[in-house]
Write an enzyme that holds these catalytic residues in place. Structure first.
Site: not given
Length: 1609
Positions: A630, A633, A752
């Site tokens: 999750d 980045h 999401d």
């Protein structure tokens, strides 16, 4: 701890209503047990997971050291070629390798002689020597210092993971510095094992229901590639407790999914977001039934058992979200370990950000009391709130964090001054400077302490002693301490000006960001529209979690920064650390329920946190098959690498997926390669229209295009030695690697993001879901997509449950997904690697094909990007050539209403009905002689509709690939070098000449003429096409349009079989294969099979060349062999040029394309500069002998012709040509077995002894003979007596540029020195032979480089010849002893030794330009003309009016050094060569003139007819342009004198081979497959140059052969 604000403000990332979250929490009737305040970190033991006695790396050693079993498949070898600097090129910097179901080899190769070979060491953290993987442990392999063969490092790949490699080597030259090459990364895919399933389709292509066993789970395990994954995201809270999961698992399995992606299952924090984890080591209490009272450890075991059940009973692997960046704001362990978060206590620059956040919280609490609006309903409300907040922020005086306290600083300086004389100022001069200048000096000096630290108010200071020193030095006119302190204060005031500006700018940004966030969350129509402003739901997101007070820690240690994200942030920068001011500037979109974790640089920075999070990932790795990282980045690379390494110790085949929002493919690759991310999550709904959607499908899910060539063409069989010291060789298949792009996990929709109804239309779920399922990628979806949920679900607040349906019952598009998900995995397992995507209007057609069987599946999808339309739209009929199609399934979807169904307990999709298409029969027909199937979309095919077909190509022989390859060596085995010239090469001019103009180079529409008519011409575009599967190349389009190219290949060979009978077999071989291809292969596959045939033919032809070449070539590296092929390229038969005036015979072309035929083809000088390298080193002794004898026959005036013109009209104006021939006769005698016999070979002479010019067919022509030895003697004797004649047919008919005086040829010997002189200002008798042509510039008839006198290379060639014939004569192998010469008026015999000794005694004195002017008296030099010292003159004895030209630095002296090294003082020679290396050596050759010379003009343009005499009509041909062939002589000379000076020449060999890097790349990349005649300045392209020149390749072969012989000795 903070209570409800975090729950409310989790909306910042999750996009949910925080009031709903709180309400949902309040409605929970289930009691919430208090979590323990401390966390015990379990240490995994051996009992926690099975431990094999040997690691996979150990097993690989056993495998490769054991004997292969009968029937074993060949070993797969993946070859990764490195660049000349030892690193991978950009496209190969990341390499993805397949799962090692069976050990295979990664072969890293490096060209011989490249810089990394110099004491090179290959390093990798892959465990080559066995044992466990340790990222910090590197294994080394020393590279051999060889120059003749490529270097190979074989890595036995036996397990998954992410690995790095590089090469370290000695820096060029004598430096002791080590160079670390660029790093490369290879990631090995995990081995994923899942239950095998039964087929989804019946034999008659009907989808089998679950009750009929369609897709049923078996007890057999299979290994599934990552592309075969079909992933379903599940939110556990909507499934109920573990005891309620079975129906959901059964449904996912029946729908064809084989992996479940779980959002985090750990104990959720108070916000109830699964991504806000309160206890990383315990699973969420709501996973268990209310009555269950088990311990946390028992809960872990129950979840592990459920994952096992899902895998074994339902065929479902498990992928869990792993959250590494943050923890829930109410994580109980934060109380004991606040150091795990960022606070002003451990990250001091956050102090003003906390003050600002406190002010916002206080402001939020008192909004109503101050008469401000608590709910935002108008823009005026926004304005009034922000205006009030501005005043509060202003009152904070945050500027004090930025500036220096000038008052206190002045007092401190005054105190120092009052205590005595300050220390002297140790910086730059400051006296008399202005305060602005002084402020700048102070900043740049680095003497301001805590500058921009923001750790406390007025934290920025200057040591008062420094201030006193600077003030005293700057303000020398001031003596009073008060005055100096005031002056110092003025300097600091200037320093503060920028700091005030920075504070103002930061405050403005912060207020703007607060305004924008307030506007979005409370007023914008697309925002969450939060309710009243309170402390619990503050004005904007809170940036800090405030822990309860502590007796031992200050408040600053208990206020922890919340995590979040920033628009367009650099993912490699931690925004919680300096120099980032993101928290102060309110740039973070904060997640109020998540505390950002502070790992530091490594485990030593925060031991407890690293240990705790290690336990977290290790626990998960024991029970889950994969991780989804999750917020990847924002995960610092060092943390991700460390924790994933720990997880992979537990589960070596852990599958890792991640979403990356870096905005940069390069940064994506960095994360992927370092972390070992197996798949990047991509989403189909990121396509904003049909065209973009089709691009995403092509980029992420095509696989390889249908008709791909790389596998069929570029793989090769080879015998593979064991990568270890022991073990047998095995047969192998070598596949070159071209680099990789990150693998895709392509979701139709992620959990999401907004639903199809929100983004396109609800109907689009059918078409998009089908298209994604047809991709060659891991695929993913969510239940809400399959069931067509109308709105995006609130993962935090929505407490409803998934609908449970009976087996065989489907909602939404689930029926289609079931069919296509199963089909997706089946296609991957069966190798349907090739695909084609076609987009037309709103239609997308996706075809998958198995390249061996040519069976396929085709999907026609009508996308539905817009709501409301039911129109069919338009798409052209889909024509499948030579292919039959059978209808499998078709449907559209009817959704009567977009009204959202109301249900308070169950999650429901929109009511819908699939309308099936039945009994669809594709049309069949014939076009020309090619049958086809045509699919015409039905009249009723509204947006969202799909159809699926099975396809099968008809008539194609499954053994066609093999048929295209067999028999080639037999067909090509009888070809000689001249046959191979026709087969491989022949440029347009040669082909037209040889065929009477009937055949020329092939023209490919939209591409142009191929440069060769033979196979090399086709290979240049095909190399690119095969490497990149570029089926859009014009050649591929041309092949699809017709078979003309195939006909050309064999018909040109058939045509010439009369002249070259051996070509009949290759012609027949090509024709047989092309006839079968034309008869059986559909047009779209023609490029593939054309490439297979051409490439197989090319490889066989190349093998045939190598088999006939010398051992030096046949066992040499690719560069040697590429150079050797130019000997075939240049040596061929044309009608207009020959070595026999009466019959066409093969001859050597000087270069192509300009010297392809007629009088311009064969030149005496070029032949004999080229002969040694192209013929003698390669082993083509017969061609060498024929050229020697032919030119010996032409001897006239003691010279041989430069322009041969088939010996019909030879021209004798070349002073150096006979000496080049004599050098080559010497080389022939030395290098060829029994080569000395050539001296006795009789040669019929073209001209009478009296040099009378006669036609070639005159009876006197060829009327007498001489032996080769006699020809040698005649050349020496003629020169000894002097040569003086006027060219035959002198005048414009012979040379329209030359002045009359230029036709007079004069050569003589100075018997005081033995040196030969010749030439005049009006001609140019050496290789630098450019004659002026411009009337406009006044250079017509003026040589560009006359070199009259004694050119140094002629002197060297003369000395070499004299030494050689003297040696022969002394052994009785030469019939003469010397020459008759007129000396002091008397004719006498001068022996070869006498002549040679004269040269030896005089050479250095006459040619060397001493390095030290003090030595000038020892040499024949004119100091006034010397520009460079320590060099050798280019010419000696130029007439006085041009004596300066003797001293020009040119590239000719290394020739003399190579052929007659004994002439040179070794120290002088090496010094001169070093000058040449620095001044003359160029990328592809040698400059012809020193660039510092006033006459230097480095760019040649023969069409330039300007008034500039220096360059008009290319007069500067040899005045700077960089010629290729002198480079070989330079390298040979350098190597020789390095050997003379140094016993160990390894360093020199490395330096000299570095000079070959550019030529090596040039010959590989250039369509002419050769080296150019010349280049312009710094290696730039020269339009007037031949693209491939015989001598350019030849002299490099000479050098490489020298190296070969050196290494042999």
């Amino acid at each position: 701890m903070t209570s409800k604000p975090a729950a409310a403000l989790s909306a910042a990332i999750h996009g949910h209503n925080p009031l709903g979250a709180s309400a949902d929490d309040a409605n929970k009737s289930k009691p919430k047990p208090n979590l323990p305040p401390k966390v015990d970190i379990p240490v995994p033991s051996a009992a926690d997971h099975a431990s094999a006695p040997k690691t996979p790396a150990d097993e690989a050693i056993d495998f490769f050291e054991s004997a292969p079993l009968p029937g074993d498949a060949p070993i797969q070898v993946y070859e990764l070629k490195l660049e000349e600097d030892g690193g991978p090129n950009k496209s190969r910097a990341y390499t993805r390798l397949p799962p090692p179901y069976r050990p295979y080899i990664l072969r890293v190769t490096l060209d011989a002689g490249t810089p990394p070979c110099k004491n090179g060491v290959f390093k990798t953290n892959f465990p080559l020597d066995g044992g466990k993987f340790d990222r910090s442990k590197f294994v080394e392999r020393k590279l051999p210092s060889i120059f003749s063969k490529p270097i190979q490092i074989d890595l036995p790949i036996s397990h998954a993971g992410a690995f790095v490699y590089w090469i370290e080597y000695d820096a060029p030259g004598k430096s002791s510095t080590r160079v670390k090459g660029r790093e490369g990364y290879f990631n090995v895919d995990p081995i994923l094992t899942v239950r095998k399933r039964k087929p989804i389709l019946s034999d008659d292509l009907k989808a089998l229901s679950p009750s009929a066993g369609g897709g049923a789970i078996t007890t057999e395990d299979i290994k599934i590639p990552m592309d075969g994954l079909a992933v379903l995201t599940a939110v556990s809270k909507w499934m109920g407790s573990l005891t309620e999961w079975a129906p959901h698992l059964r449904e996912a399995s029946e729908r064809g999914y084989n992996m479940i992606h779980w959002t985090p299952l750990q104990q959720r924090g108070e916000s109830k977001s699964p991504y806000s984890i309160a206890d990383q080591l315990g699973f969420d209490e709501e996973l268990f039934e209310e009555a269950w009272k088990g311990t946390k450890e028992e809960g872990v075991k129950r979840v592990a058992q459920m994952m096992k059940t899902a895998k074994e009973e339902y065929g479902l692997l498990s992928l869990i979200d792993v959250v590494l960046n943050h923890t829930a704001n109410n994580s109980p362990w934060l109380v004991d370990h606040p150091e795990a978060g960022y606070s002003p206590y451990n990250t001091p620059h956050l102090a003003p950000a906390l003050e600002l956040d406190d002010a916002i919280m206080d402001f939020s609490e008192k909004v109503g009391e101050r008469g401000l609006p608590t709910t935002v309903t108008t823009e005026e409300d926004l304005k009034s709130l922000i205006d009030a907040l501005k005043e509060d922020i202003k009152a904070l005086d945050l500027w004090q964090y930025y500036v220096i306290d000038v008052i206190s600083e002045k007092e401190a300086v005054k105190a120092v001054l009052a205590s005595g004389i300050p220390a002297p100022w140790d910086g730059p001069a400051v006296a008399g400077k202005s305060v602005v200048e002084l402020a700048l000096i102070l900043k740049e000096s680095g003497k301001i302490d805590n500058f921009a630290a923001f750790s406390k108010r007025f934290c920025t200071t200057v040591d008062p002693a420094v201030g006193a020193s600077l003030a005293s030095a700057a303000f020398v006119e001031l003596k009073d301490a008060d005055a100096l302190a005031e002056a110092w204060g003025r300097v600091l005031d200037v320093v503060n000006v920028d700091q005030y500006k920075e504070w103002e700018a930061d405050t403005k940004v912060a207020i703007d960001n607060i305004f924008n966030r307030l506007k979005y969350t409370r007023w914008d129509s697309h925002g969450p529209k939060l309710g009243p402003i309170t402390r619990e739901v503050p004005l904007v997101d809170t940036y800090f979690t405030r822990l309860p007070p502590s007796e031992t820690l200050p408040r600053s240690a208990l206020c922890l920064a919340n995590n979040g994200w920033i628009w367009d942030a650099d993912p490699l920068q931690n925004f919680a650390l300096r120099p980032s001011k993101a928290y102060l500037r309110r740039e973070v979109i904060a997640w109020g329920d998540c505390v950002k974790l502070r790992y530091g640089d490594g485990p030593q920075s925060n031991p407890w946190l690293w240990e705790f999070m290690t336990a977290y990932v290790e626990t998960l790795a024991t029970m889950f098959d994969g991780f989804r990282i999750d917020n990847c980045h924002s995960t610092p690379l060092n943390i991700g690498v460390y924790l994933l390494d720990k997880a992979r110790v537990i589960n070596p085949n852990l599958y890792v997926a991640a979403e990356l929002f870096t905005g940069s493919e390069e940064t994506d690759l960095m994360f992927v390669s370092r972390l070992g991310i197996n798949s990047l999550i991509r989403e189909a709904y990121n396509g904003w229209d049909t065209k973009e959607f089709s691009r995403l499908l092509y980029r992420y899910g095509l696989g390889k295009p249908i008709g791909s060539m790389d596998a069929a063409c570029l793989t090769s069989a080879a015998d593979i030695p064991s990568p270890f010291a022991h073990g047998p060789s095995r047969p192998g298949i070598v596949t070159p690697l071209q680099g990789s792009v990150p693998h895709a996990l392509l979701f139709d929709l992620t959990h999401d993001n907004e639903t199809p109804l929100s983004k396109r239309s609800a109907e689009d779920a059918l078409s998009t879901g089908a298209l994604v399922a047809f991709t060659w990628a891991a695929i993913g979806s969510v239940k809400g997509f399959d069931d067509i949920y109308p709105k995006h679900l609130n993962i935090v607040s929505d407490s409803r449950k998934y609908e449970v349906v009976e087996s065989g019952e489907y909602k939404g598009v689930a029926e289609v997904k079931r069919l296509l998900n199963h089909l997706h995995s089946e296609m991957v397992l069966d190798g349907f690697t090739e695909g084609h995507v076609h987009q037309e209007n709103d239609y997308i057609v996706l075809h998958r094909v198995q390249p061996i069987t040519q069976k396929g599946y085709l999907l026609v999808a009508h996308t539905a990007f817009s709501k409301g339309t039911k129109e069919r739209g338009w798409v052209d009929p889909i024509k499948l050539r030579r292919t039959k199609a059978k209808f499998i399934y078709g449907a559209s979807i009817d959704i009567p209403s977009y009204e959202i169904p109301v249900d308070t307990t169950t999650l429901l999709g929109l009511p819908s009905t699939l309308k099936h298409i039945t009994d669809f029969v594709p049309k069949e027909g014939v076009e020309g002689d090619e049958p086809f199937t045509e699919i015409v979309v039905p009249d009723t095919f509204p947006p969202g509709s799909i159809m699926v077909f099975e396809t099968q190509m008809q008539g194609i022989d499954p053994t066609l690939d093999d048929f295209c390859k067999v028999g080639v060596d037999e067909a090509f085995g009888d070809l000689d070098f001249v046959d191979l010239n026709v087969l491989l090469h022949r440029c347009d001019g040669e082909e037209k000449d040889a065929t009477g103009g009937e055949v020329g180079a092939y023209n490919v529409p939209n591409h142009g003429n191929l440069v060769y008519c033979g196979l090399e011409g086709w290979m240049h575009p095909l190399r690119h096409i095969m490497k990149f599967n570029d089926l859009g190349h014009p050649l591929c389009g041309h092949l699809r349009e017709g078979t003309w190219a195939m006909d050309y290949v064999y018909s040109r060979l058939e045509r010439q079989a009369k002249t070259f009978p051996h070509l009949a077999k290759p012609a027949a071989w090509f024709k047989e294969r092309f006839d079968k291809i034309k008869a059986t292969v559909p047009s779209f596959l023609r490029p593939k099979y054309f490439a297979i045939v051409i490439f197989e033919g090319y490889k066989a032809a190349r093998r045939t060349v190598m088999e006939q070449c010398s051992e030096f070539v046949s066992n040499g590296h690719s560069f040697t062999q590429d150079l050797a092929l130019t000997s075939v390229q240049m040596y061929g038969l044309v009608q207009s040029a020959s070595l026999d005036p009466g019959n066409p015979v093969p001859s050597l072309a000087a270069g192509l394309p300009h010297f392809a035929s007629s009088w311009a083809r064969t030149w005496g000088r070029d032949v004999f500069i080229s002969l040694r390298g192209l013929f003698l080193t390669t082993g083509n002794y017969d061609a060498a002998k024929k050229h020697i004898l032919a030119f010996c026959s032409t001897l006239k005036h003691g010279l041989i012709p430069n322009l041969l013109d088939s010996i019909r009209n030879p021209r004798y104006n070349s002073r150096d040509s006979p000496w080049w021939m004599l050098q080559n006769i010497q080389d022939y005698v030395t290098m060829v077995p029994d080569g000395i016999n050539i001296l006795a070979e009789p040669v019929k002479r073209r001209f009478p002894l009296d040099d009378t010019w006669i036609p070639w067919n005159d009876p006197q022509a060829y009327s007498y003979s001489s032996t080769v030895a006699e020809v040698i003697q005649e050349i020496l004797q003629r020169h000894a007596l002097g040569i003086n004649f006027r060219e035959h047919n002198a005048g414009p008919n012979l040379d329209m540029q030359m002045k009359d005086e230029g036709f007079n040829i004069e050569i003589h010997v100075d018997w005081t020195t033995g040196i030969i002189y010749g030439g005049s200002p009006h001609n140019c008798g050496t290789w630098m032979d450019k004659m002026g042509e411009s009337t406009k510039a006044g250079t017509k008839g003026v040589p560009g480089t006359p070199r009259d006198g004694a050119p140094i290379e002629i002197t060297g060639l003369l000395k070499s010849t004299l030494r050689w014939v003297d040696e022969l004569a002394s052994k009785g192998q030469f019939p003469f002893k010397g020459v008759e010469a007129q000396i002091d008026g008397k004719l006498r015999l001068v022996t070869y030794k006498e002549w040679s000794d004269l040269l030896q005694a005089s050479f250095e004195k006459h040619y060397y330009v001493p390095l030290d002017p003090a030595d000038d008296a020892k040499y024949e030099v004119n100091p006034a003309l010397i520009n460079r010292r320590g060099i050798y003159k280019d010419v000696y004895g130029t007439p006085k009016d041009r004596e300066w030209s003797d001293y020009q630095l040119r590239c000719n002296f290394p020739i003399a050094m190579t052929v007659a090294p004994e002439l040179f003082d070794p120290e002088h020679a090496l010094g001169a060569l070093k000058v040449a290396d620095e001044v003359l050596r160029a990328p592809l050759g040698m400059k012809t003139l020193d660039s510092a010379d006033a006459q230097y003009r480095g760019n040649y343009d023969n069409s330039n007819d300007s008034h500039d005499a220096a360059i008009a009509k290319g007069l500067n041909y040899h005045q700077g342009p960089e010629w290729g062939w002198p480079l070989g002589y330079f390298l040979r000379a350098y190597l020789h004198f390095e050997r003379v000076q140094n016993k160990d020449v390894t360093d020199a060999l490395h330096r000299l081979h570095a000079a070959l890097l550019v030529p090596r790349k040039s010959i590989q990349d250039d369509p002419w497959a050769g080296l150019p005649e010349l280049t312009n300045e710094n290696g730039s392209y020269c339009h007037d140059s031949c693209r491939t020149q015989a001598w350019s390749s030849s002299t490099l072969l000479d050098f490489l052969e020298d190296v070969h012989q050196l290494q042999k000795s």
